[in-house]
Design a protein around this motif. Sequence first.
Motif, PDB file in Angstrom:
ATOM      1  N   LYS A 111       3.782   1.220   5.269  1.00  0.00           N
ATOM      2  CA  LYS A 111       3.140   2.237   4.426  1.00  0.00           C
ATOM      3  C   LYS A 111       2.682   3.433   5.249  1.00  0.00           C
ATOM      4  N   VAL A 112       2.112   3.168   6.425  1.00  0.00           N
ATOM      5  CA  VAL A 112       1.633   4.247   7.275  1.00  0.00           C
ATOM      6  C   VAL A 112       2.791   5.128   7.740  1.00  0.00           C
ATOM      7  N   ALA A 122       0.121   6.237   2.563  1.00  0.00           N
ATOM      8  CA  ALA A 122      -0.317   5.608   3.813  1.00  0.00           C
ATOM      9  C   ALA A 122      -1.578   4.774   3.629  1.00  0.00           C
ATOM     10  N   GLY A 123      -2.237   4.921   2.474  1.00  0.00           N
ATOM     11  CA  GLY A 123      -3.453   4.166   2.216  1.00  0.00           C
ATOM     12  C   GLY A 123      -4.714   4.865   2.664  1.00  0.00           C
ATOM     13  N   TRP A 124      -4.616   6.149   3.034  1.00  0.00           N
ATOM     14  CA  TRP A 124      -5.765   6.891   3.533  1.00  0.00           C
ATOM     15  C   TRP A 124      -6.464   7.711   2.448  1.00  0.00           C
ATOM     16  N   LEU A 125      -5.879   7.722   1.251  1.00  0.00           N
ATOM     17  CA  LEU A 125      -6.498   8.465   0.156  1.00  0.00           C
ATOM     18  C   LEU A 125      -6.366   7.647  -1.131  1.00  0.00           C
ATOM     19  N   LEU A 145      -0.787  10.993   2.217  1.00  0.00           N
ATOM     20  CA  LEU A 145      -2.051  10.323   2.538  1.00  0.00           C
ATOM     21  C   LEU A 145      -2.282   9.125   1.626  1.00  0.00           C
ATOM     22  N   HIS A 146      -1.909   9.276   0.362  1.00  0.00           N
ATOM     23  CA  HIS A 146      -2.086   8.182  -0.600  1.00  0.00           C
ATOM     24  C   HIS A 146      -1.155   7.015  -0.279  1.00  0.00           C
ATOM     25  N   HIS A 194       1.397  -3.036   5.849  1.00  0.00           N
ATOM     26  CA  HIS A 194       0.519  -1.898   6.142  1.00  0.00           C
ATOM     27  C   HIS A 194       1.193  -0.878   7.051  1.00  0.00           C
TER      28      HIS A 194
END
Length: 239
Positions: free
Chosen positions: A205-206, A103-106, A100-101, A202
Amino acid sequence: MDLSLPLAFTVGLFSAVHCIGMCGGIMGALSYGLPPELRQNSLRFLLFLLAYNSGRVLSYAAAGALIGLLGGALLEALGPGQGHRWLQWIAALIMVLIGLHVAGWLPRLAQVERIGTPLWRRLEPLGRRLMPVQSIPQALAYGAVWGWLPCGLVYTMLISTATKVGPLNGALYMAAFGLGTLPAVVATGLLAGRLYRYANNHYLKVVVGLVIILIGLLTLWFPELLDVTSYQQPQIDSE
């Protein structure tokens, strides 16, 4: 079947986008900081880059050994039965958090970096005294200092290392993770930081984050893949 070391290596490998973004600038600066005649010698240049990163991985292993010491006490406190399973679940959940981190979601996961800030303030002047690097031992020593640079991803893996029981298991686990990061960081040094712009993509990363999340979910569903090796205290014969 214990696949914790291959999985730790895989997480390090797929964390390349984070590692390049975090350490790409450092690796590029270290590359340019070497004498021009050394950089023009491909073999010697590669040896210096490997020395920098070997020192970094050794620091990860040392930190893993320290945290692994806590694993035995943690397993004893939780109990060898259900405690074993809890540690497996914790390790799998931490992998999901890392995904999650990445991917940029955390993004708040990076706040764990504050844990190591006081130590880094003491070590960073030592790294400055090692500059400019002109020998392999110097590069190895600088890498060993660099390995303690506060990094949310590394610290999260270290938290996971508490599920490894004993200093040897902890050291091997973090060394496997560090070796997984090696190709991306060394390549960044060879290319003088030119991979940095790709690491900030981006969508990349996801995708990488999703892969790590899938690894975490897989080990959450099959926790035996992250088997917790029991650390047996030496028995003292009472006779």
